[in-house]
Design a protein around this motif. Structure first.
Motif, PDB file in Angstrom:
ATOM      1  N   LEU A 200     125.693 -82.589  78.984  1.00 50.68           N
ATOM      2  CA  LEU A 200     125.969 -81.480  79.889  1.00 50.68           C
ATOM      3  C   LEU A 200     127.317 -81.694  80.562  1.00 50.68           C
ATOM      4  CD1 LEU A 200     122.485 -81.278  81.641  1.00 50.68           C
ATOM      5  CD2 LEU A 200     123.402 -79.577  80.058  1.00 50.68           C
ATOM      6  N   ASP A 201     128.114 -80.632  80.646  1.00 53.06           N
ATOM      7  CA  ASP A 201     129.350 -80.776  81.404  1.00 53.06           C
ATOM      8  C   ASP A 201     129.053 -80.523  82.886  1.00 53.06           C
ATOM      9  OD1 ASP A 201     129.384 -77.984  81.908  1.00 53.06           O
ATOM     10  OD2 ASP A 201     130.624 -77.599  80.145  1.00 53.06           O
ATOM     11  N   GLU A 202     130.082 -80.664  83.714  1.00 51.98           N
ATOM     12  CA  GLU A 202     129.876 -80.586  85.170  1.00 51.98           C
ATOM     13  C   GLU A 202     129.335 -79.214  85.580  1.00 51.98           C
ATOM     14  OE1 GLU A 202     132.428 -81.191  89.345  1.00 51.98           O
ATOM     15  OE2 GLU A 202     133.355 -81.562  87.393  1.00 51.98           O
ATOM     16  N   GLU A 203     129.875 -78.150  84.989  1.00 59.63           N
ATOM     17  CA  GLU A 203     129.428 -76.805  85.363  1.00 59.63           C
ATOM     18  C   GLU A 203     127.992 -76.551  84.919  1.00 59.63           C
ATOM     19  OE1 GLU A 203     130.950 -74.565  87.331  1.00 59.63           O
ATOM     20  OE2 GLU A 203     132.311 -76.236  87.663  1.00 59.63           O
ATOM     21  N   GLN A 204     127.623 -77.043  83.738  1.00 58.96           N
ATOM     22  CA  GLN A 204     126.244 -76.880  83.272  1.00 58.96           C
ATOM     23  C   GLN A 204     125.275 -77.629  84.169  1.00 58.96           C
ATOM     24  OE1 GLN A 204     126.876 -78.306  79.303  1.00 58.96           O
ATOM     25  NE2 GLN A 204     126.999 -76.247  78.430  1.00 58.96           N
ATOM     26  N   GLN A 205     125.658 -78.843  84.586  1.00 52.43           N
ATOM     27  CA  GLN A 205     124.781 -79.596  85.469  1.00 52.43           C
ATOM     28  C   GLN A 205     124.622 -78.895  86.811  1.00 52.43           C
ATOM     29  OE1 GLN A 205     122.976 -82.510  84.564  1.00 52.43           O
ATOM     30  NE2 GLN A 205     121.948 -81.661  86.370  1.00 52.43           N
ATOM     31  N   LYS A 206     125.697 -78.314  87.297  1.00 52.95           N
ATOM     32  CA  LYS A 206     125.604 -77.556  88.545  1.00 52.95           C
ATOM     33  C   LYS A 206     124.679 -76.344  88.370  1.00 52.95           C
ATOM     34  CE  LYS A 206     130.135 -78.751  90.514  1.00 52.95           C
ATOM     35  NZ  LYS A 206     131.483 -78.224  90.879  1.00 52.95           N
ATOM     36  N   LEU A 207     124.786 -75.687  87.224  1.00 53.99           N
ATOM     37  CA  LEU A 207     123.911 -74.542  86.941  1.00 53.99           C
ATOM     38  C   LEU A 207     122.447 -74.964  86.970  1.00 53.99           C
ATOM     39  CD1 LEU A 207     123.545 -71.567  85.913  1.00 53.99           C
ATOM     40  CD2 LEU A 207     123.662 -72.513  83.596  1.00 53.99           C
ATOM     41  N   LEU A 208     122.140 -76.090  86.327  1.00 52.83           N
ATOM     42  CA  LEU A 208     120.754 -76.564  86.300  1.00 52.83           C
ATOM     43  C   LEU A 208     120.295 -76.999  87.684  1.00 52.83           C
ATOM     44  CD1 LEU A 208     120.645 -78.587  82.960  1.00 52.83           C
ATOM     45  CD2 LEU A 208     119.993 -76.212  83.364  1.00 52.83           C
ATOM     46  N   ASP A 209     121.184 -77.628  88.454  1.00 55.38           N
ATOM     47  CA  ASP A 209     120.820 -78.009  89.824  1.00 55.38           C
ATOM     48  C   ASP A 209     120.492 -76.769  90.658  1.00 55.38           C
ATOM     49  OD1 ASP A 209     121.263 -80.652  89.163  1.00 55.38           O
ATOM     50  OD2 ASP A 209     123.258 -80.749  90.088  1.00 55.38           O
ATOM     51  N   ARG A 210     121.279 -75.716  90.482  1.00 53.98           N
ATOM     52  CA  ARG A 210     121.007 -74.476  91.226  1.00 53.98           C
ATOM     53  C   ARG A 210     119.708 -73.836  90.754  1.00 53.98           C
ATOM     54  NH1 ARG A 210     126.726 -73.756  90.547  1.00 53.98           N
ATOM     55  NH2 ARG A 210     126.379 -72.280  88.834  1.00 53.98           N
ATOM     56  N   TYR A 211     119.428 -73.957  89.452  1.00 52.32           N
ATOM     57  CA  TYR A 211     118.171 -73.411  88.923  1.00 52.32           C
ATOM     58  C   TYR A 211     116.973 -74.129  89.546  1.00 52.32           C
ATOM     59  CZ  TYR A 211     114.501 -72.155  85.602  1.00 52.32           C
ATOM     60  OH  TYR A 211     113.332 -71.701  85.035  1.00 52.32           O
ATOM     61  N   VAL A 212     117.036 -75.455  89.601  1.00 49.65           N
ATOM     62  CA  VAL A 212     115.939 -76.223  90.201  1.00 49.65           C
ATOM     63  C   VAL A 212     115.764 -75.838  91.678  1.00 49.65           C
ATOM     64  CG1 VAL A 212     115.170 -78.537  90.871  1.00 49.65           C
ATOM     65  CG2 VAL A 212     116.142 -78.151  88.599  1.00 49.65           C
ATOM     66  N   ALA A 213     116.873 -75.757  92.396  1.00 49.48           N
ATOM     67  CA  ALA A 213     116.785 -75.415  93.813  1.00 49.48           C
ATOM     68  C   ALA A 213     116.190 -74.029  94.008  1.00 49.48           C
ATOM     69  CB  ALA A 213     118.173 -75.493  94.457  1.00 49.48           C
ATOM     70  N   ALA A 214     116.602 -73.067  93.180  1.00 53.62           N
ATOM     71  CA  ALA A 214     116.093 -71.704  93.307  1.00 53.62           C
ATOM     72  C   ALA A 214     114.620 -71.631  92.928  1.00 53.62           C
ATOM     73  CB  ALA A 214     116.919 -70.759  92.434  1.00 53.62           C
ATOM     74  N   PHE A 215     114.249 -72.328  91.848  1.00 53.13           N
ATOM     75  CA  PHE A 215     112.856 -72.257  91.385  1.00 53.13           C
ATOM     76  C   PHE A 215     111.926 -72.966  92.373  1.00 53.13           C
ATOM     77  CE2 PHE A 215     109.094 -72.911  88.898  1.00 53.13           C
ATOM     78  CZ  PHE A 215     109.072 -71.872  87.980  1.00 53.13           C
ATOM     79  N   GLU A 216     112.291 -74.170  92.764  1.00 52.69           N
ATOM     80  CA  GLU A 216     111.430 -74.903  93.685  1.00 52.69           C
ATOM     81  C   GLU A 216     111.376 -74.223  95.051  1.00 52.69           C
ATOM     82  OE1 GLU A 216     111.706 -79.427  91.806  1.00 52.69           O
ATOM     83  OE2 GLU A 216     112.679 -79.009  93.738  1.00 52.69           O
ATOM     84  N   GLY A 217     112.476 -73.576  95.464  1.00 47.33           N
ATOM     85  CA  GLY A 217     112.484 -72.844  96.734  1.00 47.33           C
ATOM     86  C   GLY A 217     111.936 -71.438  96.609  1.00 47.33           C
ATOM     87  N   ASP A 219     113.326 -68.832  95.462  1.00 47.20           N
ATOM     88  CA  ASP A 219     114.351 -67.923  95.967  1.00 47.20           C
ATOM     89  C   ASP A 219     114.773 -67.015  94.813  1.00 47.20           C
ATOM     90  OD1 ASP A 219     116.695 -66.680  96.811  1.00 47.20           O
ATOM     91  OD2 ASP A 219     117.415 -68.444  97.897  1.00 47.20           O
ATOM     92  N   MET A 220     114.212 -65.825  94.763  1.00 43.22           N
ATOM     93  CA  MET A 220     114.448 -64.938  93.634  1.00 43.22           C
ATOM     94  C   MET A 220     115.880 -64.411  93.601  1.00 43.22           C
ATOM     95  SD  MET A 220     111.781 -64.961  91.780  1.00 43.22           S
ATOM     96  CE  MET A 220     111.514 -66.680  92.262  1.00 43.22           C
ATOM     97  N   LYS A 221     116.502 -64.219  94.750  1.00 43.27           N
ATOM     98  CA  LYS A 221     117.891 -63.780  94.772  1.00 43.27           C
ATOM     99  C   LYS A 221     118.785 -64.846  94.155  1.00 43.27           C
ATOM    100  CE  LYS A 221     121.568 -62.092  97.834  1.00 43.27           C
ATOM    101  NZ  LYS A 221     121.936 -61.759  99.236  1.00 43.27           N
ATOM    102  N   ALA A 222     118.558 -66.104  94.532  1.00 43.80           N
ATOM    103  CA  ALA A 222     119.345 -67.205  93.969  1.00 43.80           C
ATOM    104  C   ALA A 222     119.049 -67.380  92.484  1.00 43.80           C
ATOM    105  CB  ALA A 222     119.049 -68.494  94.726  1.00 43.80           C
ATOM    106  N   LEU A 223     117.785 -67.191  92.099  1.00 37.50           N
ATOM    107  CA  LEU A 223     117.415 -67.360  90.691  1.00 37.50           C
ATOM    108  C   LEU A 223     118.087 -66.306  89.824  1.00 37.50           C
ATOM    109  CD1 LEU A 223     115.677 -68.906  88.604  1.00 37.50           C
ATOM    110  CD2 LEU A 223     113.875 -67.233  89.029  1.00 37.50           C
ATOM    111  N   THR A 224     118.002 -65.053  90.225  1.00 40.77           N
ATOM    112  CA  THR A 224     118.570 -63.995  89.383  1.00 40.77           C
ATOM    113  C   THR A 224     120.086 -64.080  89.318  1.00 40.77           C
ATOM    114  OG1 THR A 224     118.480 -62.456  91.261  1.00 40.77           O
ATOM    115  CG2 THR A 224     116.660 -62.389  89.684  1.00 40.77           C
ATOM    116  N   ALA A 225     120.711 -64.695  90.299  1.00 42.43           N
ATOM    117  CA  ALA A 225     122.164 -64.884  90.244  1.00 42.43           C
ATOM    118  C   ALA A 225     122.565 -65.811  89.101  1.00 42.43           C
ATOM    119  CB  ALA A 225     122.664 -65.445  91.573  1.00 42.43           C
ATOM    120  N   LEU A 226     121.621 -66.594  88.608  1.00 40.83           N
ATOM    121  CA  LEU A 226     121.885 -67.534  87.519  1.00 40.83           C
ATOM    122  C   LEU A 226     121.552 -66.956  86.153  1.00 40.83           C
ATOM    123  CD1 LEU A 226     120.221 -70.670  89.158  1.00 40.83           C
ATOM    124  CD2 LEU A 226     122.592 -69.909  89.379  1.00 40.83           C
ATOM    125  N   LEU A 227     120.877 -65.803  86.121  1.00 40.46           N
ATOM    126  CA  LEU A 227     120.375 -65.231  84.880  1.00 40.46           C
ATOM    127  C   LEU A 227     121.284 -64.131  84.352  1.00 40.46           C
ATOM    128  CD1 LEU A 227     116.585 -64.717  85.793  1.00 40.46           C
ATOM    129  CD2 LEU A 227     117.643 -66.721  84.729  1.00 40.46           C
TER     130      LEU A 227
END
Length: 335
Positions: A200-217, A219-227
């Motif tokens: 994974l490159d740095e941006e992909q890892q950041k994307l996955l970190d944001r996905y985990v944070a959105a899913f565990e929290g 937070d549907m607004k944060a989740l859909t921003a990644l989709l």
């Protein structure tokens, strides 16, 4: 040399091909468990018939011939594994119903470590990763079995047409014809190319970190921003699948509300980022298995989320812990 030493030497020679044969059989069959069964059958047949191996081809080619015949025999039953997207149209969330289909219906996820070579040329590894993606393996299942074998051997494993012809006991012209037909069929429903992710490159890892944070929290607004706008979500063994932000969020805040408060543990599957999804236990004392989530990353965003719900099959296969404690740490032996 003693018989025992000879036996050990033969076992060692055969075992060195197990992983690549498993990758081949997985692409042919679309099932991690059937692929392992096919390879075990291949090894047994090779061991029993080794005295008949005359060395006119390499041991590797001989094993692939046996494995191909095993897979073709298994595919004669007519079963073609699929994803929900291959069987039904996307369902508006307002009409969504959970209808399960038998296990034999579904394309199965596979751990990278079971099918990808541990040491290989980076370019070859990229091809192998791309060709175990769920979408690609699903596309392969549309091909007749022999065309499937030809395409995998020629385009994935880079065998020469003459080598494939010898393996299939046919002519080079027949192999070339089968390859053309297979390419034409795949072109009709060619799966989108996913972003390279090894590592994974740095941006992909950041994307996955944001996905985990959105899913565990949750937070549907944060989740859909990644989709992606046309992102998909599926949940085998149910044939339901959803497309687009509104239907995905509608599901997550409706029936999917039970996922609120979950924990995600990273893993890899089918050459793609994946997560073990753990759900809060009824006792409130930790988290139990809920799903294996396989993600598809396209153009820096998440294009697909496949939730494989049969955790009794997937968590042991992926050597994932059976439980997390209340802090989210693994507890007990791996599944």
């Amino acid at each position: 040399m003693s018989d025992l030493a000879t036996t050990k030497d033969l076992d060692s020679r055969l075992e060195q091909y197990r992983r690549e044969l498993t990758g081949y059989c997985y692409r042919m069959l679309g099932s991690a468990f059937e692929a392992e069964d096919a390879v075990q059958d291949t090894m047994v047949r090779a061991w029993r018939n080794f005295e008949k191996f005359e060395g006119r081809s390499s041991l590797r080619s001989w094993l692939y011939r046996i494995a191909t015949n095993v897979c073709l025999d298994m595919l004669n039953a007519g079963n073609r594994r699929a994803r929900p997207m291959d069987l039904t149209a996307p369902t508006p969330v307002a009409q969504a119903q959970l209808t399960s289909r038998p296990e034999i219906t579904w394309l199965e996820p596979v751990p990278d470590g079971r099918v990808l070579p541990s040491v290989a040329d980076p370019a070859e590894t990229a091809v192998e990763r791309e060709t175990i993606r769920l979408a690609f393996v699903a596309a392969l299942q549309h091909l007749p079995p022999k065309q499937r074998a030809v395409l995998i051997l020629r385009e994935v494993l880079a065998w020469r047409a003459s080598e494939v012809a010898e393996l299939l006991s046919t002519s080079v012209a027949s192999v070339n014809s089968a390859l053309q037909r297979a390419r034409a069929t795949l072109a009709e429903s060619e799966p989108a190319t996913t972003d390279a992710a090894d590592p994974l490159d740095e941006e992909q890892q950041k994307l996955l970190d944001r996905y985990v944070a959105a899913f565990e929290g949750y937070d549907m607004k944060a989740l859909t921003a990644l989709l992606h706008e046309d992102a998909t979500m599926s949940m085998p063994p149910y044939d339901l699948w959803l497309r687009g932000h509104d239907d995905i969020v509608g599901w997550m805040l409706g029936v999917g509300e039970v996922c609120r408060g979950s924990k995600l543990v990273p893993t890899v599957a089918n050459g793609s980022p994946a997560f073990a999804h753990y759900h809060p236990s009824q006792s409130g004392e930790g988290y139990g298995p809920w799903a294996l989530i396989v993600l598809e990353i396209r153009n820096g965003m998440i294009g697909g989320m496949d939730f494989f719900l049969d955790t009794k099959r997937w968590f042991p296969l992926f050597e994932l812990p059976p439980l997390l404690d209340k802090e989210g740490a693994p507890t007990g032996d791996t599944a």
